[in-house]
Enzyme design. Structure first.
Site, PDB file in Angstrom:
ATOM      1  N   ALA A  14       4.394  12.075  -6.577  1.00  0.00           N
ATOM      2  CA  ALA A  14       3.365  13.033  -6.142  1.00  0.00           C
ATOM      3  C   ALA A  14       2.319  13.361  -7.199  1.00  0.00           C
ATOM      4  CB  ALA A  14       4.043  14.331  -5.691  1.00  0.00           C
ATOM      5  N   SER A  15       2.420  12.808  -8.392  1.00  0.00           N
ATOM      6  CA  SER A  15       1.551  13.267  -9.478  1.00  0.00           C
ATOM      7  C   SER A  15       0.158  12.662  -9.453  1.00  0.00           C
ATOM      8  CB  SER A  15       2.205  12.973 -10.835  1.00  0.00           C
ATOM      9  OG  SER A  15       2.401  11.577 -11.012  1.00  0.00           O
ATOM     10  N   VAL A  16      -0.003  11.503  -8.854  1.00  0.00           N
ATOM     11  CA  VAL A  16      -1.305  10.821  -8.860  1.00  0.00           C
ATOM     12  C   VAL A  16      -1.524  10.098  -7.535  1.00  0.00           C
ATOM     13  CG1 VAL A  16      -1.386  10.456 -11.370  1.00  0.00           C
ATOM     14  CG2 VAL A  16      -0.268   8.759  -9.915  1.00  0.00           C
ATOM     15  N   ASP A  65      13.179  10.899 -12.124  1.00  0.00           N
ATOM     16  CA  ASP A  65      13.022   9.452 -12.264  1.00  0.00           C
ATOM     17  C   ASP A  65      13.791   8.809 -11.113  1.00  0.00           C
ATOM     18  OD1 ASP A  65      13.148   6.761 -12.880  1.00  0.00           O
ATOM     19  OD2 ASP A  65      13.548   7.068 -15.007  1.00  0.00           O
ATOM     20  N   ASN A  92       6.665   8.166  -0.830  1.00  0.00           N
ATOM     21  CA  ASN A  92       5.395   7.612  -1.278  1.00  0.00           C
ATOM     22  C   ASN A  92       5.537   6.739  -2.519  1.00  0.00           C
ATOM     23  OD1 ASN A  92       2.339   7.619  -1.861  1.00  0.00           O
ATOM     24  ND2 ASN A  92       3.212   8.624  -3.662  1.00  0.00           N
ATOM     25  N   SER A 146       2.907  -0.852   3.163  1.00  0.00           N
ATOM     26  CA  SER A 146       1.727  -1.562   2.672  1.00  0.00           C
ATOM     27  C   SER A 146       1.370  -2.659   3.661  1.00  0.00           C
ATOM     28  CB  SER A 146       2.037  -2.182   1.298  1.00  0.00           C
ATOM     29  OG  SER A 146       1.003  -3.056   0.890  1.00  0.00           O
ATOM     30  N   TYR A 158       6.942  -8.142  -4.729  1.00  0.00           N
ATOM     31  CA  TYR A 158       6.465  -6.861  -4.196  1.00  0.00           C
ATOM     32  C   TYR A 158       6.337  -6.946  -2.683  1.00  0.00           C
ATOM     33  CZ  TYR A 158       3.216  -3.029  -3.155  1.00  0.00           C
ATOM     34  OH  TYR A 158       2.618  -1.913  -2.621  1.00  0.00           O
ATOM     35  N   VAL A 193      -6.169   0.592  -1.840  1.00  0.00           N
ATOM     36  CA  VAL A 193      -6.523   2.003  -1.953  1.00  0.00           C
ATOM     37  C   VAL A 193      -6.950   2.254  -3.395  1.00  0.00           C
ATOM     38  CG1 VAL A 193      -5.783   4.388  -1.629  1.00  0.00           C
ATOM     39  CG2 VAL A 193      -4.782   2.575  -0.208  1.00  0.00           C
ATOM     40  N   GLU A 194      -8.057   2.935  -3.567  1.00  0.00           N
ATOM     41  CA  GLU A 194      -8.588   3.169  -4.923  1.00  0.00           C
ATOM     42  C   GLU A 194      -7.796   4.275  -5.617  1.00  0.00           C
ATOM     43  OE1 GLU A 194     -12.819   3.661  -4.933  1.00  0.00           O
ATOM     44  OE2 GLU A 194     -13.127   1.995  -3.553  1.00  0.00           O
TER      45      GLU A 194
END
Length: 251
Positions: A14-16, A65, A92, A146, A158, A193-194
């Site tokens: 959630a931080s960025v 973590d 997320n 994705s 990935y 996504v930017e």
């Protein structure tokens, strides 16, 4: 969104980026958001910003973590102590390395699996457990998948993890239906996504990275808007997988 006011949402990573945009949006819509990341300094700063603008919800930062199962367990212990329940779980968090199948090493594969798959499954399982314990029959699970979970472009490992998220989303839907519960699950599958994602994956300074100039993408807020769209659906509607990409994106 009225029925979600005062209810509890968990947002991982959630931080960025997308996680930050989702967190801000849910707090502004009146939810209590448990926001986790390995480092919580940015979440603490976000909490102060939201309080300053008198957002009607609440932000609860937790350091976690997601590669460490004991830290996930501790996070859910804290959630249960503070709020008893999770009504919305948004998986997320996700990572990618330049991880192919021939030249990469197993340690990189393991870290991608731990975050993209294992943490997603554990957080989903623990959230549903709390929903059932508290007789929540309208909860919502959201997986940030994705476009790479629907076609193979770029890093093959990935993509493999994201294909697994696609399968896990449908598998969870089947399990929930068999349990006769109205808890719903949806995947959101964005293309480019930017965010900071490209900088981290390419190990480049954001000021020097030209990826997004060369590959225009969605904004993090575009994805957050889809979370709100999912939560606004009436009980008889289950959105299952939203595929979205910038109009200019080709693949």
């Amino acid at each position: 969104m009225e029925r979600w006011v005062g209810r509890v949402a968990l947002v991982t990573g959630a931080s960025v980026g997308i996680g930050e945009a989702i967190t801000r949006s849910l707090v502004r819509h009146g939810m209590i958001v448990v926001a986790c990341a390995r480092g919580v300094d940015k979440i603490q700063a976000m909490k102060l910003e939201l309080e300053a603008e008198s957002a009607c919800g609440k932000l609860h930062p937790i350091q976690c973590d997601l590669t460490q199962k004991d830290q996930i367990a501790a996070m859910f212990k804290e959630i249960k102590k503070e709020y008893k329940v999770v009504h919305v779980c948004i998986n997320n968090a996700g990572i990618s390395f330049e991880a192919g199948l021939i030249k990469s090493n197993p340690e990189d594969w393991q870290m991608v699996l731990d975050v993209n798959i294992m943490a997603l499954c554990i957080c989903t399982q623990e959230s549903i457990k709390l929903m059932l314990e508290n007789k929540v029959n309208d909860g919502q699970i959201i997986h940030l998948n994705s476009m790479s979970g629907h076609r193979v472009v770029g890093e093959s490992f990935y993509c493999g993890t994201k294909y697994m998220v696609t399968a896990l989303t449908e598998g969870l839907r089947n399990e929930l239906r068999a349990m006769k519960t109205n808890i719903r699950v949806c995947g959101i599958s964005p293309g480019i996504v930017e965010t900071e994602f490209a900088f981290r994956k390419l190990h480049q300074d954001p000021a020097e990275c030209t990826f997004y100039q060369e590959n225009p993408g969605l904004k993090a807020e575009d994805v957050a808007n889809q979370v709100i769209h999912i939560l606004q659906q009436p009980a008889h509607v289950q959105l299952h997988d939203i595929l979205m990409r910038a109009t200019e994106q080709v693949l």
